[in-house]
Design a protein around this motif. Structure first.
Motif, PDB file in Angstrom:
ATOM      1  N   MET A 291      22.359  49.770  24.992  1.00 20.05           N
ATOM      2  CA  MET A 291      21.731  48.465  25.232  1.00 20.05           C
ATOM      3  C   MET A 291      22.444  47.333  24.502  1.00 20.05           C
ATOM      4  O   MET A 291      21.831  46.328  24.134  1.00 20.05           O
ATOM      5  N   LYS A 292      23.739  47.498  24.309  1.00 24.48           N
ATOM      6  CA  LYS A 292      24.569  46.438  23.726  1.00 24.48           C
ATOM      7  C   LYS A 292      25.893  46.360  24.474  1.00 24.48           C
ATOM      8  O   LYS A 292      26.450  47.391  24.857  1.00 24.48           O
ATOM      9  N   LEU A 293      26.369  45.132  24.688  1.00 27.35           N
ATOM     10  CA  LEU A 293      27.725  44.954  25.192  1.00 27.35           C
ATOM     11  C   LEU A 293      28.610  44.835  23.957  1.00 27.35           C
ATOM     12  O   LEU A 293      28.637  43.805  23.301  1.00 27.35           O
ATOM     13  N   LYS A 294      29.306  45.913  23.642  1.00 30.75           N
ATOM     14  CA  LYS A 294      30.102  45.943  22.424  1.00 30.75           C
ATOM     15  C   LYS A 294      31.456  45.282  22.628  1.00 30.75           C
ATOM     16  O   LYS A 294      31.831  44.948  23.750  1.00 30.75           O
ATOM     17  N   ARG A 295      32.185  45.126  21.541  1.00 31.55           N
ATOM     18  CA  ARG A 295      33.498  44.491  21.609  1.00 31.55           C
ATOM     19  C   ARG A 295      34.429  45.251  22.562  1.00 31.55           C
ATOM     20  O   ARG A 295      35.180  44.644  23.322  1.00 31.55           O
ATOM     21  N   SER A 296      34.365  46.578  22.523  1.00 34.23           N
ATOM     22  CA  SER A 296      35.202  47.391  23.420  1.00 34.23           C
ATOM     23  C   SER A 296      34.852  47.116  24.879  1.00 34.23           C
ATOM     24  O   SER A 296      35.727  47.049  25.744  1.00 34.23           O
ATOM     25  N   GLY A 297      33.550  46.950  25.161  1.00 36.95           N
ATOM     26  CA  GLY A 297      33.123  46.610  26.512  1.00 36.95           C
ATOM     27  C   GLY A 297      33.615  45.238  26.928  1.00 36.95           C
ATOM     28  O   GLY A 297      33.994  45.024  28.086  1.00 36.95           O
ATOM     29  N   GLY A 298      33.600  44.298  25.975  1.00 34.03           N
ATOM     30  CA  GLY A 298      34.109  42.958  26.259  1.00 34.03           C
ATOM     31  C   GLY A 298      35.590  42.987  26.611  1.00 34.03           C
ATOM     32  O   GLY A 298      36.039  42.273  27.516  1.00 34.03           O
ATOM     33  N   ILE A 299      36.343  43.816  25.910  1.00 37.11           N
ATOM     34  CA  ILE A 299      37.775  43.946  26.192  1.00 37.11           C
ATOM     35  C   ILE A 299      37.999  44.508  27.598  1.00 37.11           C
ATOM     36  O   ILE A 299      38.872  44.040  28.340  1.00 37.11           O
ATOM     37  N   ILE A 300      37.175  45.498  27.970  1.00 35.13           N
ATOM     38  CA  ILE A 300      37.295  46.082  29.311  1.00 35.13           C
ATOM     39  C   ILE A 300      37.001  45.034  30.382  1.00 35.13           C
ATOM     40  O   ILE A 300      37.739  44.899  31.369  1.00 35.13           O
ATOM     41  N   LEU A 301      35.920  44.278  30.195  1.00 36.07           N
ATOM     42  CA  LEU A 301      35.552  43.253  31.171  1.00 36.07           C
ATOM     43  C   LEU A 301      36.635  42.196  31.326  1.00 36.07           C
ATOM     44  O   LEU A 301      37.006  41.823  32.448  1.00 36.07           O
ATOM     45  N   PHE A 302      37.148  41.706  30.195  1.00 33.34           N
ATOM     46  CA  PHE A 302      38.154  40.648  30.270  1.00 33.34           C
ATOM     47  C   PHE A 302      39.457  41.177  30.876  1.00 33.34           C
ATOM     48  O   PHE A 302      40.144  40.452  31.605  1.00 33.34           O
ATOM     49  N   THR A 303      39.775  42.426  30.598  1.00 26.92           N
ATOM     50  CA  THR A 303      40.965  43.038  31.203  1.00 26.92           C
ATOM     51  C   THR A 303      40.809  43.123  32.715  1.00 26.92           C
ATOM     52  O   THR A 303      41.765  42.865  33.466  1.00 26.92           O
ATOM     53  N   VAL A 304      39.613  43.489  33.164  1.00 26.00           N
ATOM     54  CA  VAL A 304      39.337  43.545  34.603  1.00 26.00           C
ATOM     55  C   VAL A 304      39.546  42.172  35.234  1.00 26.00           C
ATOM     56  O   VAL A 304      40.112  42.066  36.329  1.00 26.00           O
ATOM     57  N   TYR A 305      39.110  41.111  34.534  1.00 25.67           N
ATOM     58  CA  TYR A 305      39.299  39.768  35.086  1.00 25.67           C
ATOM     59  C   TYR A 305      40.784  39.424  35.208  1.00 25.67           C
ATOM     60  O   TYR A 305      41.216  38.850  36.213  1.00 25.67           O
ATOM     61  N   LEU A 306      41.555  39.771  34.195  1.00 23.09           N
ATOM     62  CA  LEU A 306      42.990  39.502  34.240  1.00 23.09           C
ATOM     63  C   LEU A 306      43.665  40.252  35.385  1.00 23.09           C
ATOM     64  O   LEU A 306      44.534  39.709  36.074  1.00 23.09           O
ATOM     65  N   VAL A 307      43.248  41.502  35.603  1.00 28.58           N
ATOM     66  CA  VAL A 307      43.799  42.295  36.713  1.00 28.58           C
ATOM     67  C   VAL A 307      43.425  41.667  38.042  1.00 28.58           C
ATOM     68  O   VAL A 307      44.257  41.539  38.952  1.00 28.58           O
ATOM     69  N   TYR A 308      42.153  41.244  38.170  1.00 25.51           N
ATOM     70  CA  TYR A 308      41.698  40.587  39.401  1.00 25.51           C
ATOM     71  C   TYR A 308      42.497  39.313  39.657  1.00 25.51           C
ATOM     72  O   TYR A 308      42.947  39.067  40.787  1.00 25.51           O
ATOM     73  N   ALA A 309      42.671  38.505  38.614  1.00 25.71           N
ATOM     74  CA  ALA A 309      43.414  37.255  38.758  1.00 25.71           C
ATOM     75  C   ALA A 309      44.848  37.533  39.196  1.00 25.71           C
ATOM     76  O   ALA A 309      45.399  36.841  40.075  1.00 25.71           O
ATOM     77  N   PHE A 310      45.470  38.564  38.612  1.00 31.26           N
ATOM     78  CA  PHE A 310      46.850  38.916  38.969  1.00 31.26           C
ATOM     79  C   PHE A 310      46.944  39.337  40.433  1.00 31.26           C
ATOM     80  O   PHE A 310      47.823  38.884  41.181  1.00 31.26           O
ATOM     81  N   ILE A 311      46.002  40.195  40.861  1.00 36.09           N
ATOM     82  CA  ILE A 311      46.005  40.666  42.248  1.00 36.09           C
ATOM     83  C   ILE A 311      45.753  39.507  43.206  1.00 36.09           C
ATOM     84  O   ILE A 311      46.417  39.367  44.239  1.00 36.09           O
ATOM     85  N   ARG A 312      44.787  38.663  42.852  1.00 39.35           N
ATOM     86  CA  ARG A 312      44.399  37.548  43.730  1.00 39.35           C
ATOM     87  C   ARG A 312      45.537  36.554  43.901  1.00 39.35           C
ATOM     88  O   ARG A 312      45.753  36.008  44.984  1.00 39.35           O
ATOM     89  N   LEU A 313      46.286  36.322  42.840  1.00 38.74           N
ATOM     90  CA  LEU A 313      47.330  35.306  42.871  1.00 38.74           C
ATOM     91  C   LEU A 313      48.670  35.844  43.354  1.00 38.74           C
ATOM     92  O   LEU A 313      49.501  35.092  43.859  1.00 38.74           O
ATOM     93  N   ASN A 314      48.879  37.132  43.202  1.00 36.59           N
ATOM     94  CA  ASN A 314      50.178  37.703  43.558  1.00 36.59           C
ATOM     95  C   ASN A 314      50.134  38.682  44.724  1.00 36.59           C
ATOM     96  O   ASN A 314      51.129  38.855  45.415  1.00 36.59           O
ATOM     97  N   GLY A 315      48.968  39.289  44.927  1.00 37.53           N
ATOM     98  CA  GLY A 315      48.904  40.336  45.938  1.00 37.53           C
ATOM     99  C   GLY A 315      48.557  39.861  47.328  1.00 37.53           C
ATOM    100  O   GLY A 315      48.545  40.652  48.273  1.00 37.53           O
ATOM    101  N   VAL A 316      48.250  38.565  47.503  1.00 33.58           N
ATOM    102  CA  VAL A 316      47.838  38.088  48.824  1.00 33.58           C
ATOM    103  C   VAL A 316      48.719  36.967  49.334  1.00 33.58           C
ATOM    104  O   VAL A 316      48.369  36.267  50.263  1.00 33.58           O
ATOM    105  N   GLY A 317      49.870  36.795  48.716  1.00 36.42           N
ATOM    106  CA  GLY A 317      50.842  35.860  49.238  1.00 36.42           C
ATOM    107  C   GLY A 317      50.610  34.398  48.974  1.00 36.42           C
ATOM    108  O   GLY A 317      51.062  33.537  49.731  1.00 36.42           O
ATOM    109  N   TYR A 318      49.908  34.076  47.889  1.00 34.25           N
ATOM    110  CA  TYR A 318      49.642  32.657  47.601  1.00 34.25           C
ATOM    111  C   TYR A 318      50.642  32.068  46.620  1.00 34.25           C
ATOM    112  O   TYR A 318      50.585  30.897  46.322  1.00 34.25           O
ATOM    113  N   VAL A 319      51.469  32.892  46.008  1.00 33.01           N
ATOM    114  CA  VAL A 319      52.397  32.376  45.016  1.00 33.01           C
ATOM    115  C   VAL A 319      53.786  32.340  45.600  1.00 33.01           C
ATOM    116  O   VAL A 319      54.177  33.269  46.291  1.00 33.01           O
TER     117      VAL A 319
END
Length: 319
Positions: A291-319
């Motif tokens: 019942m806590k979002l720990k620091r390790s969980g925060g790192i996982i979430l933020f890493t997921v966002y970075l991966v999503y941003a990379f895929i969204r910006l590079n994997g669909v031909g917008y860059v």
């Protein structure tokens, strides 16, 4: 060159205004809640969530009125992904952990998950029309009614434990000025960030999907982070969850009443599923963290966002 320097200075000043205003807003909002017998979690998913979601709501409505409805939907979905993976992720990393009350866990986590699923179902129809808009707004009213019912239960317990505190009118004034400073500071922050992006040649697609989405979520970020650091965990996580629910049901529902919103296939196939995925991931991380979002969980979430941003910006031909 001179314009760039002025924008950087304006960006720094607006950031200071936002941080200070968030502190004033959060501190006095909690005092107001105590005076009226409103629980911390209810404050988070209502007053704080709706207040900090006004930039996204305003952007979506303005986009509809200007016939750019896709931008409004992109801003809402992008903001919801950032709210969970970015804001809660970074807040957990900086604060160490964010606790969640088990009593409100099912209600407050089910709402953004179900509203995300409802949005995807309507997106499958090809456009979000007035029927979908009425359903979304009705669902928010039902959700709001459940919060009022929960608040009544809280009030009964609260009165049994000593009653309410006396409200100092100055607290209301400080909360108002704190929120006003938050709105003004965030508006300047978003404007300067967008202008700097244009100066440095950032594509409009990237500006819309990430600069606008993240920029309009700055109020949630500063309030959530400030609350987490102060130990007001229910207010912190309630702000994000309530904001995501409001963003979809009202932030898309009201603009869809003005004009039907066409669905971008990429938003249906990538962005909306990612929004659902990070919500489920947050649930799993909190359960795994007792019942806590720990620091390790925060790192996982933020890493997921970075991966999503990379895929969204590079994997669909917008860059």
């Amino acid at each position: 060159m001179i314009i760039g320097v002025v924008l950087v200075i304006a960006l720094a000043i607006s950031l200071i205004i936002v941080i200070k205003s968030a502190n004033v807003f959060v501190d006095n909002l909690v005092e107001i809640g105590g005076a009226f017998g409103i629980s911390e979690i209810i404050l988070g998913v209502t007053a704080s969530a709706i207040g900090t979601s006004l930039p996204e709501f305003g952007s979506a409505v303005i986009a509809s009125l200007s016939q750019s409805t896709e931008i409004g939907v992109g801003c809402v979905i992008g903001s919801n992904i950032w709210n969970i993976a970015g804001i809660l992720g970074l807040s957990a990393i900086m604060a160490g952990n964010i606790g969640v009350g088990s009593a409100n866990f099912r209600r407050d986590f089910t709402a953004p998950l179900l509203t995300g699923i409802v949005l995807i179902l309507f997106m499958f129809l090809g456009s979000i029309g007035r029927f979908a808009a009425f359903v979304m707004i009705l669902l928010y009213l039902v959700y709001f009614w459940s919060l009022i019912k929960a608040q009544k239960d809280y009030n009964r317990k609260h009165e049994e434990n000593g009653g309410r505190r006396k409200l100092d009118p100055r607290i209301v004034l400080f909360a108002f000025f704190g929120f006003a400073g938050l709105v003004v500071g965030c508006r300047i922050l978003v404007y300067t960030a967008v202008e700097l992006a244009r100066i440095f040649g950032v594509p409009e697609m990237i500006m819309g999907l990430f600069t606008l989405a993240i920029g309009t979520s700055i109020p949630e970020f500063v309030v959530t982070l400030s609350s987490a650091i102060k130990g007001l965990h229910h207010l912190s996580i309630g702000t994000v969850l309530g904001s995501n629910t409001f963003n979809i049901l009202i932030g898309i529902g009201v603009p869809a009443l003005i004009k039907p919103i066409p669905v971008d296939p990429l938003a249906l196939n990538l962005d909306a599923p990612v929004m659902i995925m990070v919500t489920i991931l947050l649930l799993l991380l909190i359960r795994r963290g007792e019942m806590k979002l720990k620091r390790s969980g925060g790192i996982i979430l933020f890493t997921v966002y970075l991966v999503y941003a990379f895929i969204r910006l590079n994997g669909v031909g917008y860059v």
